[in-house]
Scaffold this active site. Sequence first.
Site, short mmCIF file in Angstrom:
data_model
loop_
_atom_site.label_atom_id
_atom_site.label_comp_id
_atom_site.label_asym_id
_atom_site.label_seq_id
_atom_site.Cartn_x
_atom_site.Cartn_y
_atom_site.Cartn_z
N ASP A 184 0.56 -0.98 -0.28
CA ASP A 184 0.20 0.26 -0.53
C ASP A 184 1.03 0.97 0.16
O ASP A 184 1.77 1.01 1.40
CB ASP A 184 -0.97 0.20 1.89
CG ASP A 184 -2.23 0.89 1.23
OD1 ASP A 184 -1.79 1.96 0.64
OD2 ASP A 184 -3.03 0.42 1.71
N VAL A 185 0.79 2.23 -0.54
CA VAL A 185 1.59 3.48 -0.88
C VAL A 185 1.14 4.07 0.29
O VAL A 185 2.54 4.76 0.91
CB VAL A 185 0.91 4.56 -2.23
CG1 VAL A 185 1.26 3.48 -3.55
CG2 VAL A 185 -0.63 4.95 -1.75
N LYS A 234 -10.09 16.92 -12.10
CA LYS A 234 -10.63 17.86 -10.78
C LYS A 234 -9.66 18.61 -9.97
O LYS A 234 -9.68 18.51 -8.74
CB LYS A 234 -11.64 16.86 -10.46
CG LYS A 234 -12.82 16.17 -10.40
CD LYS A 234 -12.97 14.73 -10.10
CE LYS A 234 -14.90 13.91 -11.10
NZ LYS A 234 -14.31 14.29 -12.36
N THR A 292 -27.98 14.26 -13.56
CA THR A 292 -27.62 15.48 -12.01
C THR A 292 -27.82 16.84 -13.00
O THR A 292 -28.62 17.95 -11.84
CB THR A 292 -26.36 15.61 -11.18
OG1 THR A 292 -24.98 15.62 -12.54
CG2 THR A 292 -25.48 14.04 -10.47
N ARG A 300 -24.70 16.39 -6.89
CA ARG A 300 -24.61 15.48 -6.14
C ARG A 300 -23.51 16.47 -5.52
O ARG A 300 -22.23 17.65 -5.64
CB ARG A 300 -23.77 14.39 -6.06
CG ARG A 300 -24.51 13.52 -6.86
CD ARG A 300 -24.16 11.74 -6.95
NE ARG A 300 -23.30 12.39 -8.14
CZ ARG A 300 -22.06 11.12 -8.76
NH1 ARG A 300 -22.13 10.58 -8.15
NH2 ARG A 300 -21.21 11.69 -9.81
#
Length: 319
Positions: free
Chosen positions: A61-62, A127, A191, A250
Site C-alpha cells: 500500500d502506498v 478535478k 444530475t 451531488r
Amino acid sequence: MNWKNQTVLVTGGTGSFGKKFTETILKCPIKKLIIFSRDELKQHEMQQRFTDDRLRFFIGDVRDAERLCRAFEGVDIVVHAAALKQVPTAEYNPFEAIKTNVLGAKNVIDSAIDRGITKVMAISTDKAVNPINLYGASKLCAEKLFIDGNAYAGAKNTNFSVARYGNVVGSRGSVIPLFNEMKKTGILTITDERMTRFWITLEQGVNFVIECIEQMQGGEIFVPKIPSMKMVDVAKSIAPKCKIKIIGIRPGEKLHEALMTDDEVRRALEFHDFYVVQPDFKWWSDGNWKGGKKLSEEFKYSSDKNNRWLTAAELKRMI
C-alpha cells in the site's frame, strides 16, 4: 528515450489504468514491470491474464513507506496511479482519502529519492483544477508535492512530473458502465442537463503517459488536448430510447471541469496535441522546453468552452 533494460513500477497497477499500461508497456523492450497494489485477488487475476516473464507482483500500500522503499529497489521508472478516486467516497471518508492520495504521494516521493529512481510520473485529474471536492483537493495537493519533489531531491537525479487528464471512457467506476446498467431500467439519471466533461479513452491516456515519460525533464504538468461532451448527450448516445431524469448536482460535483487554471495558462506552452504547464520556481529555466507556443491570457481550457466536441458516433467508437 530507450526503454531497453528499464525496470518500471506502477502503483495501483491492478486498476483500469494499470492493466492497460501493462498491456502496452510489455510491447516495449523493458527489463521488468512491477505491479504494486494492495489487492491480492486482482493481482491473481492479472497473473492469469498476463504470462510475460518480465512481470512481477508486489503486494503493498502506498500508505506504507517502508514497503514502498523495498519495492522501489532497482527500479528506474515509477508511474504513480494509486489513489482513492471516487468523489462521494472521498467526501464521506476524508481521512482515508488524505492518507492514500496525499500521504501516499509523499511516501512515493521519499522512496523514489532514497532509491535513486530516475523518472516518476504521477497520474492526476481535471478535478485537481480549482477543486470543490476532497478528491480534487487531495489530488491538487499531490500534484504540488510531486512538482516540489524536484527541489526536494536536491542534487540527486530523480525527476518528478505530472500527467493530468479528464474522464476516462469506460473505466471502472465511471459513468458509462453505470449508464449501461441503468438502461436496463429504461431511465437514466443526470444530475444537471448543462453538465459537461472532458473525455479520453484508456488507451489514449496510457499512450499519453508513456509519451510524457519519454519527454519529461522534471517539474512539468502535461495536459492533453481532448474533446468535451455534454452528459445529456453521453446518456442519449448510450441509451437513445431511455427517459432521462434530472436529479440535481451531488455533493462535490461541478457543472464543468477545467484542465488548466488561469494562472497555469500564463505558464503553459502549446504543442501539437498537448500543453506543458511549466513550474513557477527559480530552478526551472524557460528554455527547458523549446518549440512551444505561449497561450493568450484569455485562453480557457474548460469542458464547456472547448473547441473540440465529441459526436455520438465518435463516443460509440471510443467505447
